[in-house]
Write an enzyme that holds these catalytic residues in place. Structure first.
Site, mmCIF file in Angstrom:
data_model
loop_
_atom_site.group_PDB
_atom_site.id
_atom_site.type_symbol
_atom_site.label_atom_id
_atom_site.label_comp_id
_atom_site.label_asym_id
_atom_site.label_seq_id
_atom_site.Cartn_x
_atom_site.Cartn_y
_atom_site.Cartn_z
ATOM 1 C CG PHE A 205 -8.607 -0.716 -4.287
ATOM 2 C CD1 PHE A 205 -7.694 -1.501 -3.610
ATOM 3 C CD2 PHE A 205 -9.949 -1.093 -4.264
ATOM 4 C CE1 PHE A 205 -8.090 -2.655 -2.949
ATOM 5 C CE2 PHE A 205 -10.351 -2.248 -3.605
ATOM 6 C CZ PHE A 205 -9.421 -3.027 -2.940
ATOM 7 C CB CYS B 90 -0.803 4.491 0.867
ATOM 8 S SG CYS B 90 -2.298 5.517 0.944
ATOM 9 C CD GLU C 123 -1.697 11.039 -2.287
ATOM 10 O OE1 GLU C 123 -1.218 12.140 -2.605
ATOM 11 O OE2 GLU C 123 -1.528 10.517 -1.172
ATOM 12 C CB THR D 260 -5.293 3.726 9.790
ATOM 13 O OG1 THR D 260 -5.036 3.473 8.390
ATOM 14 C CG2 THR D 260 -6.777 3.531 10.046
ATOM 15 C CG ASP E 240 -12.573 16.450 8.860
ATOM 16 O OD1 ASP E 240 -12.153 15.459 8.244
ATOM 17 O OD2 ASP E 240 -11.872 17.069 9.695
ATOM 18 C CE LYS F 97 -1.502 4.371 6.100
ATOM 19 N NZ LYS F 97 -2.773 3.771 6.538
#
Length: 441
Positions: free
Chosen positions: A147, A268, A150, A85, A30, A271
């Site tokens: 899939f 998720c 959270e 994204t 990262d 957006k």
């Protein structure tokens, strides 16, 4: 197997640690130095149950490490791309800048026979475009959507309810030779969950890319459907919770995700459905997804209605009233405040003249960074001190289990708004509270 994970945010960090748990040798990469340092020391840079323990366990084995140096991916047989994204500023479409940057940076280190696995949620057509850029390296692209839920991300990665492989296919829609070879590699990666019986769907690029956004769109539609029914219940005096119970017994419908309230948020569903609509428009089939505009509209309307409900219980005005908002994260068992209905309502109330105090078991710091003008408290009792109205906005267990008598001793007025329809109205009314909820009498 030796593998790399590009992007160590929510998806990437969980995926890297889980792959190491399955026995693979993993390097996570990262650009965020602070994030890498936290992960390398076994600390999760966000709240996710079970992740700190998993990081500690797998790091101790030597199979998991994190770095900012992309060159360390060299020699990995599989490369997972797990970058975000987000929604474009001022538009509905997905911003592909991070995905494109990740692929550009990865290309010099990819070898013939490597498998590059896209896990990011992308507009359909992205995989085909990226596969062309990858072709000169001799590596193969597979699209393997995630899939994760959270709060359950570790479980969902180690024990997925399904796996989807989007492979390169020929004119007859059959996977190419390279596609079959890539499938064999992924079968090895996921050998443990496959042995446990995880369903596997092998398909083409386009279908694999559509699976995630189609699933999220369906869930969003189901949530907005019951919230639309809540609007009708409010107009007729019906009870949306009993309505949901009754229709939920139908196996074709099911009770899950039929919980009326403040609606969905997070990074998720909102957006993804907007990006789905935007991509449909680019493909000339925008009418096929026009219903998602109303899904989005219903969802946002619930937030406005909750402010109206607060005004109603406060005798027509919240100006100068003290409001305690229990919850800042968009859902329980998370510290994610992206597009949080709880914070949206809190901010609207403050803009309309209320004195708002917000509390959350995990998300206070993230919420304070996003809404510094709001006041925050460390507990429900502290937030509710001298409050004229209390709003349960995120259904954390500790909020669901609050004692109405104990809470009633610290408030100025016993008024409770159940933004998630999870409290027992009989119990709260028996304790002298005015109880109101969306879609209930």
């Amino acid at each position: 197997m030796r593998m790399s994970v590009i992007g160590c945010g929510y998806l990437g960090a969980v995926h890297a640690a889980s792959m190491a748990k399955l026995g693979h040798e993993v390097v996570g990469v990262d650009v965020d130095t602070a994030k890498v340092e936290a992960l390398a020391s076994g600390r999760a840079p966000f709240y996710e149950p079970g992740l700190p323990e998993l990081l500690g366990e797998t790091s101790a084995t030597g199979r998991l490490r994190f770095t900012t140096d992309l060159a360390e991916v060299a020699g990995s047989r599989v490369h997972f791309v797990c970058v975000g994204t987000p929604q474009k500023r001022g538009e509905f479409g997905a911003d592909m800048v991070f995905v494109d940057a990740a692929f550009d940076a990865l290309l010099p280190f990819v070898q013939p026979g490597d498998v590059v696995v896209g896990k990011s949620t992308v507009p359909v057509g992205t995989a085909e475009r990226l596969a062309e850029r990858l072709a000169p390296t001799g590596a193969t692209l597979v699209w393997n959507p995630e899939f994760l839920r959270e709060g359950f991300a570790v479980q969902d990665t180690l024990h997925p309810d399904r796996l989807v492989y989007g492979l390169p296919t020929g004119d007859n829609a059959v996977p190419t030779e390279a596609g079959e070879a890539a499938k064999a590699v992924l079968d090895e990666v996921y050998a443990t969950p496959l042995a446990e019986g995880a369903p596997l769907v092998v398909t083409d690029y386009a279908t694999a890319q559509l699976v995630k956004v189609a699933a999220n769109s369906f869930l969003a539609t189901k949530i907005s459907f019951i919230n639309a029914m809540a609007e009708l219940c409010e107009a007729t005096g019906a009870d949306v919770t009993r309505l949901a119970d009754a229709i939920g017994y139908d196996d074709r419908i099911g009770r899950r995700f039929l919980n009326a309230g403040l609606g969905f948020g997070g990074g998720c569903l909102p957006k993804d459905i907007r990006a789905f609509m935007a991509r449909a428009g680019e493909l000339g089939v925008d009418q096929a997804l026009s219903f998602l505009r109303e899904v989005d509209s219903i969802n946002m309307r619930r937030r406005v209605r909750m402010v109206d409900l607060a005004r109603e219980v406060c005798d027509g005005s919240i100006v100068g009233r003290r409001v305690a908002v229990l919850g800042a994260a968009f859902k329980p068992d998370s510290d994610d405040v992206r597009d949080s209905p709880a914070l949206s309502v809190a901010a609207q109330m403050q803009l309309q003249g209320a004195y708002v105090t917000v509390t959350d078991p995990q998300a206070v710091e993230n919420a304070r960074a996003k809404w510094p003008d709001l006041k925050f408290a460390e507990s429900a009792l502290e937030a509710a001190q001298d409050a004229d109205v209390v709003l349960l906005a995120t259904e954390w267990r500790e909020f669901r289990e609050l004692d109405p008598e104990v809470l009633g001793e610290v408030v100025a007025g016993r008024r409770i708004l159940d933004g998630r329809n999870v409290l027992d109205p009989v119990r709260w009314r028996a304790a002298g509270w005015t109880y109101r909820a969306l879609g209930r009498p």
